[in-house]
Design an enzyme around this catalytic site. Structure first.
Site: not given
Ligand code: SAH
Length: 342
Positions: A97, A104, A111, A330
């Site tokens: 990953c 971001c 997030c 993340c």
């Molecule tokens: N910017 C991209 C990739 C980000 S991370 C996107 O938005 O898709 C990958 C996934 O993890 C995304 O679906 C994001 O919304 C999710 N994510 C982020 N923080 C999270 C959290 N605390 N718990 C669960 N999923 C989370």
């Protein structure tokens, strides 16, 4: 940075240095193995001297291994920026990953990656380095690949760094590089609509994953600022275009936030929204982030929701939680070791 170069660009670089063309492949192979200049045995010292200033630099600032085999590494680049990369071990292979940006700017409320805003984009080579590093740590080489899958789900919004991310996709899938098929690569986006069209029209065929997290615009706006720019209906149209061009089933991610998007009403609305589409829903109990007030649902509840979606005709699974003991969500590790301020 030398890892930004494709083999044909490497040939031009070598020519510019006044060296013979065959040196390009030697340097390219050394890069794919993430060798330090000292480790390279088939290049003369004077050539090493010439390429030294362009060689890559990274440091491992943290390296955490989970009981389940998940390994999370914080990588520091020359400017002090820190990103996280994670290795996930599955029965079918090893998935890396990768992060695509330092921080971001999408501002999703749940997030951790976005807490300090966007510091900068990663270059194609800096994204590639994350895959090459795990390949090397797993004992792989340029010929014998140990990483089988890549997901662009680390820090950053891949489609907010379009040029570097697509260059990375070309590099990591090129036959002279790690040769990871685009079928084995997933790109996750919060839904930057114009760049979904661009990705399809530029001929990419990676699995497209949409971070949906809500079945209607009103609720989505409360948790994802990007929802003010693009409606769900526009995202779905872009997904249709992507599906038409690539034939690849779209994946929708839905992080379950207790009391926010997990009610019967939302689940039924989600099923209606996605009804008749060739897609899959990935349910993720929200990983609670210390700095945020939102909490996730239990796994038992997530399974119930998956069951309900299946009954309503939507293919759905609950994402396995991996590496919970090593700051799973993340951006959490990066924040803990102070990368946010780096
Ligand atoms: N910017 C991209 C990739 C980000 S991370 C996107 O938005 O898709 C990958 C996934 O993890 C995304 O679906 C994001 O919304 C999710 N994510 C982020 N923080 C999270 C959290 N605390 N718990 C669960 N999923 C989370």
């Amino acid at each position: 940075m030398i890892l930004d170069l494709s083999l044909s660009e490497m040939e031009k670089y070598v020519e510019y240095l006044g060296e013979k063309k065959f040196r390009a492949k030697q340097i390219f192979d050394a890069c794919t193995q993430l060798k330090s200049l000292e480790e390279i045995t088939n290049l003369p010292q004077n050539l090493k001297g010439k390429i030294k200033k362009d060689w890559f630099f990274y440091e491992i600032s943290a390296d955490l291994q989970s009981k389940d085999g998940t390994r999370k590494i914080a990588i520091k680049f020359a400017d002090g920026s820190i990103v996280e990369s994670v290795l996930l071990k599955y029965k079918y292979g090893n998935t890396v990953c990768v992060s695509t940006q330092v921080g971001c700017r999408m501002g999703c409320t749940f997030c951790a990656s976005t807490l300090g805003g966007l510091k900068r984009n990663l270059s194609a080579g800096e994204i590639l380095l994350q895959v090459l590093l795990f390949n090397r740590l797993l004992g792989g080489t340029h010929k014998e690949r140990k990483v089988t899958n890549v997901v662009l789900m680390g820090c950053g919004e891949p489609l907010d760094n379009y040029d570097n991310v697509t260059k990375f996709l070309r590099l990591v899938s090129s036959p002279e590089g790690l040769n990871i098929s685009q079928r084995n690569i997933s790109l996750s986006t919060c839904g930057l609509v114009p760049n979904i069209y661009r990705l399809a029209d530029d001929g990419f065929s990676v699995t497209l994953t949409i971070s949906l997290h809500a079945p209607n615009d009103e609720l989505r706006k409360q948790i994802m600022p990007i929802a003010n720019a693009y409606k769900i209906s526009e995202i779905l149209q872009a997904c249709d275009h992507y599906f038409d061009k690539t034939g690849r089933r779209i994946c929708f991610e839905y992080s379950l936030i207790d009391g926010v998007n997990d009610g019967d009403k939302e689940v039924e609305e989600l099923a209606r929204l996605l009804h008749g589409r060739s897609c899959h829903v990935n349910l993720i109990p929200l990983n609670s982030v210390k700095e945020k007030k939102l909490v996730g649902v239990s796994r038992a509840k997530a399974y119930k929701i998956a069951e309900k979606l299946e009954k309503l005709g939507i293919s759905a699974t609950v994402r396995r939680t991996m590496g919970e003991d090593i700051e799973g969500a993340c951006g959490q590790l990066r924040n803990r070791i102070g990368g946010q301020n780096a």
